[in-house]
Design a protein around this motif. Structure first.
Motif, PDB file in Angstrom:
ATOM      1  N   ALA A 108       0.852  -1.189   0.000  1.00 16.33           N
ATOM      2  CA  ALA A 108       0.000   0.000   0.000  1.00 16.33           C
ATOM      3  C   ALA A 108       0.886   1.235   0.000  1.00 16.33           C
ATOM      4  O   ALA A 108       2.109   1.158   0.169  1.00 16.33           O
ATOM      5  N   PHE A 109       0.275   2.402  -0.199  1.00 19.87           N
ATOM      6  CA  PHE A 109       0.990   3.663  -0.035  1.00 19.87           C
ATOM      7  C   PHE A 109       1.268   3.883   1.455  1.00 19.87           C
ATOM      8  O   PHE A 109       0.684   3.204   2.317  1.00 19.87           O
ATOM      9  N   PRO A 110       2.159   4.823   1.795  1.00 21.19           N
ATOM     10  CA  PRO A 110       2.532   5.003   3.208  1.00 21.19           C
ATOM     11  C   PRO A 110       1.371   5.239   4.164  1.00 21.19           C
ATOM     12  O   PRO A 110       1.437   4.844   5.330  1.00 21.19           O
ATOM     13  N   ASP A 111       0.281   5.877   3.696  1.00 26.73           N
ATOM     14  CA  ASP A 111      -0.858   6.140   4.581  1.00 26.73           C
ATOM     15  C   ASP A 111      -1.853   4.986   4.632  1.00 26.73           C
ATOM     16  O   ASP A 111      -2.912   5.098   5.250  1.00 26.73           O
ATOM     17  N   GLY A 112      -1.523   3.868   3.981  1.00 27.09           N
ATOM     18  CA  GLY A 112      -2.408   2.723   3.964  1.00 27.09           C
ATOM     19  C   GLY A 112      -3.342   2.691   2.774  1.00 27.09           C
ATOM     20  O   GLY A 112      -4.025   1.679   2.551  1.00 27.09           O
ATOM     21  N   GLY A 113      -3.394   3.772   1.994  1.00 23.47           N
ATOM     22  CA  GLY A 113      -4.245   3.805   0.813  1.00 23.47           C
ATOM     23  C   GLY A 113      -3.755   2.840  -0.251  1.00 23.47           C
ATOM     24  O   GLY A 113      -2.558   2.587  -0.373  1.00 23.47           O
ATOM     25  N   LYS A 114      -4.699   2.326  -1.030  1.00 23.28           N
ATOM     26  CA  LYS A 114      -4.360   1.358  -2.077  1.00 23.28           C
ATOM     27  C   LYS A 114      -4.220   1.992  -3.447  1.00 23.28           C
ATOM     28  O   LYS A 114      -3.582   1.425  -4.333  1.00 23.28           O
ATOM     29  N   TRP A 115      -4.842   3.163  -3.654  1.00 24.85           N
ATOM     30  CA  TRP A 115      -4.819   3.745  -4.995  1.00 24.85           C
ATOM     31  C   TRP A 115      -4.833   5.262  -4.943  1.00 24.85           C
ATOM     32  O   TRP A 115      -5.318   5.867  -3.995  1.00 24.85           O
ATOM     33  N   ARG A 116      -4.253   5.840  -5.972  1.00 26.18           N
ATOM     34  CA  ARG A 116      -4.272   7.273  -6.222  1.00 26.18           C
ATOM     35  C   ARG A 116      -4.743   7.474  -7.657  1.00 26.18           C
ATOM     36  O   ARG A 116      -4.888   6.514  -8.412  1.00 26.18           O
ATOM     37  N   THR A 117      -4.937   8.727  -8.045  1.00 26.57           N
ATOM     38  CA  THR A 117      -5.410   9.032  -9.394  1.00 26.57           C
ATOM     39  C   THR A 117      -4.407   9.920 -10.122  1.00 26.57           C
ATOM     40  O   THR A 117      -3.656  10.683  -9.496  1.00 26.57           O
ATOM     41  N   GLU A 118      -4.417   9.810 -11.431  1.00 23.07           N
ATOM     42  CA  GLU A 118      -3.547  10.642 -12.270  1.00 23.07           C
ATOM     43  C   GLU A 118      -4.279  11.022 -13.545  1.00 23.07           C
ATOM     44  O   GLU A 118      -4.929  10.173 -14.176  1.00 23.07           O
ATOM     45  N   VAL A 119      -4.161  12.276 -13.925  1.00 28.10           N
ATOM     46  CA  VAL A 119      -4.652  12.738 -15.225  1.00 28.10           C
ATOM     47  C   VAL A 119      -3.424  13.026 -16.083  1.00 28.10           C
ATOM     48  O   VAL A 119      -2.647  13.935 -15.774  1.00 28.10           O
ATOM     49  N   PRO A 120      -3.201  12.269 -17.154  1.00 27.51           N
ATOM     50  CA  PRO A 120      -2.032  12.467 -18.013  1.00 27.51           C
ATOM     51  C   PRO A 120      -2.291  13.500 -19.101  1.00 27.51           C
ATOM     52  O   PRO A 120      -3.420  13.996 -19.267  1.00 27.51           O
ATOM     53  N   SER A 121      -1.249  13.821 -19.847  1.00 26.52           N
ATOM     54  CA  SER A 121      -1.327  14.699 -21.022  1.00 26.52           C
ATOM     55  C   SER A 121      -1.863  16.086 -20.676  1.00 26.52           C
ATOM     56  O   SER A 121      -2.621  16.684 -21.447  1.00 26.52           O
ATOM     57  N   VAL A 122      -1.451  16.594 -19.527  1.00 21.22           N
ATOM     58  CA  VAL A 122      -1.796  17.962 -19.114  1.00 21.22           C
ATOM     59  C   VAL A 122      -0.614  18.833 -19.540  1.00 21.22           C
ATOM     60  O   VAL A 122       0.377  18.957 -18.831  1.00 21.22           O
ATOM     61  N   GLU A 123      -0.739  19.458 -20.718  1.00 17.49           N
ATOM     62  CA  GLU A 123       0.422  19.972 -21.422  1.00 17.49           C
ATOM     63  C   GLU A 123       0.816  21.419 -21.106  1.00 17.49           C
ATOM     64  O   GLU A 123       1.810  21.909 -21.644  1.00 17.49           O
ATOM     65  N   GLY A 124       0.069  22.098 -20.275  1.00 15.80           N
ATOM     66  CA  GLY A 124       0.416  23.477 -19.951  1.00 15.80           C
ATOM     67  C   GLY A 124      -0.574  24.062 -18.969  1.00 15.80           C
ATOM     68  O   GLY A 124      -1.522  23.393 -18.527  1.00 15.80           O
ATOM     69  N   PRO A 125      -0.388  25.335 -18.589  1.00 15.31           N
ATOM     70  CA  PRO A 125      -1.261  25.965 -17.588  1.00 15.31           C
ATOM     71  C   PRO A 125      -2.740  25.959 -17.958  1.00 15.31           C
ATOM     72  O   PRO A 125      -3.586  25.739 -17.084  1.00 15.31           O
ATOM     73  N   GLU A 126      -3.057  26.186 -19.224  1.00 16.23           N
ATOM     74  CA  GLU A 126      -4.472  26.193 -19.613  1.00 16.23           C
ATOM     75  C   GLU A 126      -5.116  24.828 -19.418  1.00 16.23           C
ATOM     76  O   GLU A 126      -6.228  24.710 -18.876  1.00 16.23           O
ATOM     77  N   ALA A 127      -4.432  23.787 -19.864  1.00 20.16           N
ATOM     78  CA  ALA A 127      -4.961  22.433 -19.694  1.00 20.16           C
ATOM     79  C   ALA A 127      -5.062  22.085 -18.215  1.00 20.16           C
ATOM     80  O   ALA A 127      -6.019  21.424 -17.783  1.00 20.16           O
ATOM     81  N   LEU A 128      -4.094  22.522 -17.431  1.00 20.24           N
ATOM     82  CA  LEU A 128      -4.137  22.278 -15.983  1.00 20.24           C
ATOM     83  C   LEU A 128      -5.361  22.938 -15.363  1.00 20.24           C
ATOM     84  O   LEU A 128      -6.058  22.331 -14.536  1.00 20.24           O
ATOM     85  N   ASP A 129      -5.640  24.180 -15.757  1.00 23.02           N
ATOM     86  CA  ASP A 129      -6.824  24.866 -15.226  1.00 23.02           C
ATOM     87  C   ASP A 129      -8.104  24.105 -15.563  1.00 23.02           C
ATOM     88  O   ASP A 129      -9.017  23.991 -14.737  1.00 23.02           O
ATOM     89  N   VAL A 130      -8.180  23.584 -16.788  1.00 25.59           N
ATOM     90  CA  VAL A 130      -9.351  22.806 -17.189  1.00 25.59           C
ATOM     91  C   VAL A 130      -9.500  21.574 -16.296  1.00 25.59           C
ATOM     92  O   VAL A 130     -10.594  21.253 -15.825  1.00 25.59           O
ATOM     93  N   VAL A 131      -8.389  20.877 -16.049  1.00 26.43           N
ATOM     94  CA  VAL A 131      -8.431  19.678 -15.212  1.00 26.43           C
ATOM     95  C   VAL A 131      -8.870  20.025 -13.792  1.00 26.43           C
ATOM     96  O   VAL A 131      -9.726  19.343 -13.201  1.00 26.43           O
ATOM     97  N   LEU A 132      -8.315  21.086 -13.230  1.00 28.33           N
ATOM     98  CA  LEU A 132      -8.664  21.461 -11.858  1.00 28.33           C
ATOM     99  C   LEU A 132     -10.121  21.896 -11.751  1.00 28.33           C
ATOM    100  O   LEU A 132     -10.827  21.534 -10.798  1.00 28.33           O
ATOM    101  N   GLU A 133     -10.581  22.649 -12.740  1.00 31.70           N
ATOM    102  CA  GLU A 133     -11.987  23.091 -12.722  1.00 31.70           C
ATOM    103  C   GLU A 133     -12.936  21.915 -12.891  1.00 31.70           C
ATOM    104  O   GLU A 133     -13.942  21.791 -12.176  1.00 31.70           O
ATOM    105  N   GLU A 134     -12.631  21.043 -13.839  1.00 31.21           N
ATOM    106  CA  GLU A 134     -13.512  19.905 -14.094  1.00 31.21           C
ATOM    107  C   GLU A 134     -13.490  18.923 -12.929  1.00 31.21           C
ATOM    108  O   GLU A 134     -14.529  18.334 -12.579  1.00 31.21           O
ATOM    109  N   SER A 135     -12.324  18.718 -12.329  1.00 32.70           N
ATOM    110  CA  SER A 135     -12.255  17.793 -11.200  1.00 32.70           C
ATOM    111  C   SER A 135     -13.055  18.304 -10.011  1.00 32.70           C
ATOM    112  O   SER A 135     -13.678  17.523  -9.281  1.00 32.70           O
ATOM    113  N   ALA A 136     -13.070  19.624  -9.828  1.00 35.53           N
ATOM    114  CA  ALA A 136     -13.884  20.197  -8.756  1.00 35.53           C
ATOM    115  C   ALA A 136     -15.375  20.042  -9.067  1.00 35.53           C
ATOM    116  O   ALA A 136     -16.167  19.675  -8.192  1.00 35.53           O
TER     117      ALA A 136
END
Length: 327
Positions: free
Chosen positions: A41-69
């Motif tokens: 497991a991860f150090p805190d006992g968790g079994k999984w984390r998440t990742e969003v790939p192909s985030v190619e710059g600040p604009e794409a990052l903002d989209v990911v953060l807004e959509e994830s919220a």
């Protein structure tokens, strides 16, 4: 003789897809073996984390953060595929700040790769040296990228060459890179057997992307020799096979933990190396990757398997085995 009603009490633990209905028809699956489950497991006992790939710059990052919220998709890590050299200092600094604000790990890809080099072998039918860094200058370019990004606050670096990985690990051991820098092995060179997976861990990898076509048994085989976190596209881009393993996600976690669930996107054009001419594609695909994450999390919830997620904001892998570095 009457069939067992579909509403029959489910078995203990997370249910499997279609379990009650198939059991009622006499088509139930064989019981899961506890021996197949990962003991790690991860150090805190968790079994999984998440990742969003192909985030190619600040604009794409903002989209990911807004959509994830908006969709309530927890994101532990975002990764970029074009390379550190494709971002300005200002863009990297902005991405570092935005990720820190949202407790999301930022992972950027290091330097020159064979597919964008002058060598022809990577374009042959055999693939040649593939994504490896060709020659001293390409290695030096990766090191330059790593030092530049770390100076700007980046603490996760994506690598596609064993020699680059070992070199960066040695620099981390020397203190030339911060001790909390983590190295992620690209899916483009992902190991396909337990021995090679263990070698990547020993060379300094803190998470290792495996190909999405490994069998469930092969995940268990890897977990018998290594605790290094595993990265897996549960939906892979077409150039990595286009595999969609959404319905297996609970079992993939059970066998592969600690595991990063990567929300890739099939049937989407490639965007590496990214530039503004691909802006709309990068933003729309970033948004859809988060939505794919919501679908995966909903599926886990329906099966009662959405527990054991690592804490939001966690990023370090815990103790791992390493080859001894020379002084």
């Amino acid at each position: 003789m009457t069939d067992t009603p579909v509403s029959a009490a489910p078995s203990a633990g997370p249910r499997r897809p279609g379990e009650a209905a198939l059991t009622a028809l006499g088509l139930g699956a064989a019981p899961l073996s506890p021996a197949d489950a990962s003991p790690h497991a991860f150090p805190d006992g968790g079994k999984w984390r998440t990742e969003v790939p192909s985030v190619e710059g600040p604009e794409a990052l903002d989209v990911v953060l807004e959509e994830s919220a908006q969709l309530q998709v927890p994101v532990h890590r975002v990764s970029q595929g074009s390379g550190i050299w494709m971002l300005t200092d200002a863009e990297i600094t902005e991405m570092v700040a935005r990720c820190a604000e949202h407790s999301v790990e930022l992972c950027l890809f290091t330097g020159p790769r064979g597919t964008w080099d002058t060598g022809a072998s990577a374009r042959t039918d055999s693939g040649g040296a593939g994504l490896r860094s060709r020659g001293h200058d390409a290695l030096a370019g990766c090191v330059e990228d790593a030092l530049r990004a770390s100076a700007l606050g980046v603490r996760c670096l994506l690598v596609a060459d064993e020699g680059v990985l070992w070199t960066l690990h040695r620099l981390r051991e020397r203190g030339d890179l911060p001790a909390d820098t983590t190295f992620k092995v690209s899916a483009l060179i992902g190991p396909v057997n337990p021995a090679s997976y263990a070698v990547f861990e020993q060379l300094g990898a803190d998470s290792v992307n495996v190909p999405s076509d490994l069998t469930l048994a092969q995940f268990t085989e890897i977990r018998r020799v290594s605790a290094a976190p595993m990265d897996l596209y549960i939906e892979a881009p077409d150039d990595l096979g286009g595999y969609v393993r959404m319905y297996e996600v609970a079992e993939l976690i059970r066998r592969g933990a600690p595991l990063y669930l990567k929300f890739g996107l099939a049937k989407a054009p490639g965007i590496y190396p990214y530039g503004r001419h691909l802006r709309e594609l990068a933003l729309t695909t970033a948004r859809e990757r988060v939505r794919r994450g919501r679908l995966a999390l909903d599926l886990l919830a329906r099966h009662g398997a959405d527990g054991d997620m690592a804490a939001p904001g966690s990023r370090l892998p815990g103790p791992l085995n390493r080859f001894r570095t020379s002084s």
